[in-house]
Design a protein around this motif. Structure first.
Motif, PDB file in Angstrom:
ATOM      1  N   ILE A   1       0.826  -1.205   0.000  1.00  0.00           N
ATOM      2  CA  ILE A   1       0.000   0.000   0.000  1.00  0.00           C
ATOM      3  C   ILE A   1       0.864   1.260   0.000  1.00  0.00           C
ATOM      4  N   GLU A   2       1.959   1.256   0.761  1.00  0.00           N
ATOM      5  CA  GLU A   2       2.712   2.490   1.006  1.00  0.00           C
ATOM      6  C   GLU A   2       3.980   2.656   0.171  1.00  0.00           C
ATOM      7  N   ASP A   3       4.552   1.576  -0.324  1.00  0.00           N
ATOM      8  CA  ASP A   3       5.818   1.655  -1.057  1.00  0.00           C
ATOM      9  C   ASP A   3       5.545   1.917  -2.538  1.00  0.00           C
ATOM     10  N   PRO A   4       6.010   3.045  -3.081  1.00  0.00           N
ATOM     11  CA  PRO A   4       5.729   3.349  -4.493  1.00  0.00           C
ATOM     12  C   PRO A   4       6.426   2.419  -5.488  1.00  0.00           C
ATOM     13  N   THR A   5       7.339   1.580  -5.009  1.00  0.00           N
ATOM     14  CA  THR A   5       7.985   0.627  -5.913  1.00  0.00           C
ATOM     15  C   THR A   5       7.245  -0.714  -5.934  1.00  0.00           C
ATOM     16  N   LYS A   6       6.056  -0.751  -5.332  1.00  0.00           N
ATOM     17  CA  LYS A   6       5.245  -1.966  -5.293  1.00  0.00           C
ATOM     18  C   LYS A   6       3.787  -1.610  -5.576  1.00  0.00           C
ATOM     19  N   ALA A   7       3.075  -2.537  -6.161  1.00  0.00           N
ATOM     20  CA  ALA A   7       1.630  -2.400  -6.348  1.00  0.00           C
ATOM     21  C   ALA A   7       1.006  -3.772  -6.149  1.00  0.00           C
TER      22      ALA A   7
ATOM     23  N   ASN B   1       1.147  -9.227  -7.373  1.00  0.00           N
ATOM     24  CA  ASN B   1       1.910  -8.049  -6.967  1.00  0.00           C
ATOM     25  C   ASN B   1       2.897  -7.665  -8.054  1.00  0.00           C
ATOM     26  N   ILE B   2       3.060  -6.377  -8.238  1.00  0.00           N
ATOM     27  CA  ILE B   2       4.139  -5.882  -9.084  1.00  0.00           C
ATOM     28  C   ILE B   2       5.172  -5.292  -8.135  1.00  0.00           C
ATOM     29  N   ASN B   3       6.345  -5.901  -8.101  1.00  0.00           N
ATOM     30  CA  ASN B   3       7.425  -5.484  -7.211  1.00  0.00           C
ATOM     31  C   ASN B   3       8.541  -4.838  -8.023  1.00  0.00           C
ATOM     32  N   ASN B   4       9.431  -4.168  -7.340  1.00  0.00           N
ATOM     33  CA  ASN B   4      10.615  -3.575  -7.975  1.00  0.00           C
ATOM     34  C   ASN B   4      10.244  -2.708  -9.178  1.00  0.00           C
ATOM     35  N   ILE B   5       9.230  -1.877  -9.008  1.00  0.00           N
ATOM     36  CA  ILE B   5       8.813  -0.992 -10.087  1.00  0.00           C
ATOM     37  C   ILE B   5       9.874   0.081 -10.272  1.00  0.00           C
TER      38      ILE B   5
ATOM     39  N   GLY C   1      -1.297   0.115 -19.130  1.00  0.00           N
ATOM     40  CA  GLY C   1      -2.177   1.254 -19.348  1.00  0.00           C
ATOM     41  C   GLY C   1      -1.910   2.352 -18.327  1.00  0.00           C
ATOM     42  N   PRO C   2      -2.763   2.448 -17.293  1.00  0.00           N
ATOM     43  CA  PRO C   2      -2.636   3.539 -16.318  1.00  0.00           C
ATOM     44  C   PRO C   2      -1.283   3.641 -15.615  1.00  0.00           C
ATOM     45  N   MET C   3      -0.610   2.512 -15.383  1.00  0.00           N
ATOM     46  CA  MET C   3       0.694   2.561 -14.703  1.00  0.00           C
ATOM     47  C   MET C   3       1.819   2.943 -15.660  1.00  0.00           C
TER      48      MET C   3
END
Length: 183
Positions: A60-66, A83-87, A124-126
């Protein structure tokens, strides 16, 4: 008739995807406990409320994860998670996927539908360009899901990730905006 906004970021015929919330802890951890035989030795998602709170907090809080929950649209029940990690932004525009189905949903095609929704949201949005999946070679169900969603095998990395108390070999699978468009 007034328009009612969907509670999902994206929705297919049978599932929708939405972000994790702290309130999902009880259902998520119950589903994890029910799915232990399906998950191990491949992954070890949180089984307790305390561990879930830390896990969800990072998503929720880390911008490098979704983090995305795959929910059955008819009941709202959690079918799995992706999960998308290491963005990474900039010239890379990439992220690494991790996912797990829950036992009651396994083999029903719900995760394929959910993963395709996440891919569409990521591209798309990301505004990501590339997604990667790292899969242990013996995890045939995960490899089949990656392949079914258009990912291509790019290589093999010995002792790549530390999972379940051991360094594990992984196959590397990837998908880009261009290769998805060709699929």
């Amino acid at each position: 008739m007034p328009h009612i906004a969907s509670r999902y970021l994206a929705e297919g015929p049978r599932v929708g995807i939405r972000h994790f919330t702290y309130e999902d802890g009880a259902e998520f951890t119950a589903r994890v406990r029910e799915s232990k035989d399906l998950h191990q030795p491949w992954l070890f998602p949180p089984e307790s409320a305390e561990v879930y709170a830390r896990y969800a907090g990072r998503l929720i809080e880390d911008p490098t994860k979704a983090g995305f929950l795959v929910c059955e649209t008819d009941t709202g029940a959690l079918a799995g998670y992706i999960n998308i990690n290491n963005i990474v932004g900039g010239a890379f525009q990439s992220g690494a996927l991790g996912y797990g189905a829950f036992a009651h949903a396994a083999g029903r095609g719900l995760m394929r539908e959910g993963l395709n929704l996440v891919i569409g949201h990521a591209f798309g949005p990301m505004r990501l360009h590339r997604l990667e999946i790292n899969v242990q070679p013996g995890n045939t169900a995960s490899i089949a899901l990656a392949r079914a969603c258009g990912f291509r095998r790019e290589g093999f990395s010995p002792n790549m990730l530390y999972i379940g108390g051991a360094w594990r070999d992984h196959e590397r699978w990837a998908l880009t905006v261009e290769t998805r468009a060709c699929g």
